[in-house]
Write an enzyme that holds these catalytic residues in place. Structure first.
Site, mmCIF file in Angstrom:
data_model
loop_
_atom_site.group_PDB
_atom_site.id
_atom_site.type_symbol
_atom_site.label_atom_id
_atom_site.label_comp_id
_atom_site.label_asym_id
_atom_site.label_seq_id
_atom_site.Cartn_x
_atom_site.Cartn_y
_atom_site.Cartn_z
ATOM 1 N N HIS A 17 0.844 -1.205 0.000
ATOM 2 C CA HIS A 17 0.000 0.000 0.000
ATOM 3 C C HIS A 17 0.880 1.257 0.000
ATOM 4 O O HIS A 17 0.628 2.210 -0.745
ATOM 5 C CB HIS A 17 -0.882 0.058 1.255
ATOM 6 N N LYS A 41 -17.196 -6.514 5.822
ATOM 7 C CA LYS A 41 -15.943 -7.005 6.385
ATOM 8 C C LYS A 41 -15.927 -6.753 7.891
ATOM 9 O O LYS A 41 -16.505 -5.788 8.373
ATOM 10 C CB LYS A 41 -14.744 -6.297 5.750
ATOM 11 N N ARG A 90 -2.208 -6.125 -8.238
ATOM 12 C CA ARG A 90 -1.182 -7.130 -7.991
ATOM 13 C C ARG A 90 -1.160 -8.185 -9.087
ATOM 14 O O ARG A 90 -0.119 -8.707 -9.434
ATOM 15 C CB ARG A 90 -1.427 -7.828 -6.652
ATOM 16 N N SER A 128 -3.160 -7.490 3.087
ATOM 17 C CA SER A 128 -3.409 -7.339 4.525
ATOM 18 C C SER A 128 -3.786 -8.677 5.147
ATOM 19 O O SER A 128 -3.401 -8.971 6.277
ATOM 20 C CB SER A 128 -4.521 -6.314 4.762
#
Length: 161
Positions: A17, A41, A90, A128
């Site tokens: 990040h 979440k 990614r 994460s």
């Protein structure tokens, strides 16, 4: 003034990040790192903690601001007079979802573009979730998160708070 928003959950912020933040900060006059409230979440860290972690790790970047927000990103961008959303990619799997989101945001806010930045090679695998999994099992996370917040992350994750 060119303003961009880099949205995410940042639960917790990783070196990947931070790489995107640093690179985007030189592309825009102002970069707002926006910690999103996602009701789907269950974050390990509160929005306030995530904002604080990001503020500490971006303190050396004068044109970077950190805020939290809830609601539609397209509306938030309009409110902040942002011309762009920054998204880190990614892998190809990231692209499909982010491309759909970019098109939806553009439909909701025609003045808004999305800028995709490929992650640096050393962070392509990093998320994460991986950081939390490593920490909960007692592994070292020094290579994955900013040094200034590493102990805070480890302390919280290992306590299971």
């Amino acid at each position: 003034m060119k303003i961009a928003i880099y949205p995410g959950s940042f639960d917790p912020v990783t070196l990947g990040h931070l790489d995107i933040i640093r690179r985007a900060s030189v592309m825009f006059d102002r970069l707002i790192v926006a910690v999103m409230h996602n009701q789907n979440k269950k974050p390990a860290f509160s929005a306030e903690e995530r904002v604080e972690f990001l503020r500490r790790t971006t303190a050396d970047l004068p044109n970077v601001e950190v805020e939290s927000f809830g609601g539609l990103l397209a509306d938030y961008a309009k409110q902040k007079n942002a011309c762009a959303i920054v998204k880190g990619l990614r892998a190809v799997s990231d692209f499909e979802y982010e491309f759909q989101m970019a098109l939806a945001n553009r439909k909701l806010n025609p003045e808004l573009d999305t800028v995709f930045l490929m992650t640096s090679a050393e962070y392509m695998y990093l998320s994460s979730s991986i950081v939390k999994d490593i920490a909960v099992h007692g592994g070292g996370v020094a290579d994955f998160v900013p040094e200034g917040i590493m102990q805070d992350i480890v302390r919280r994750i290992r306590k299971g708070e």
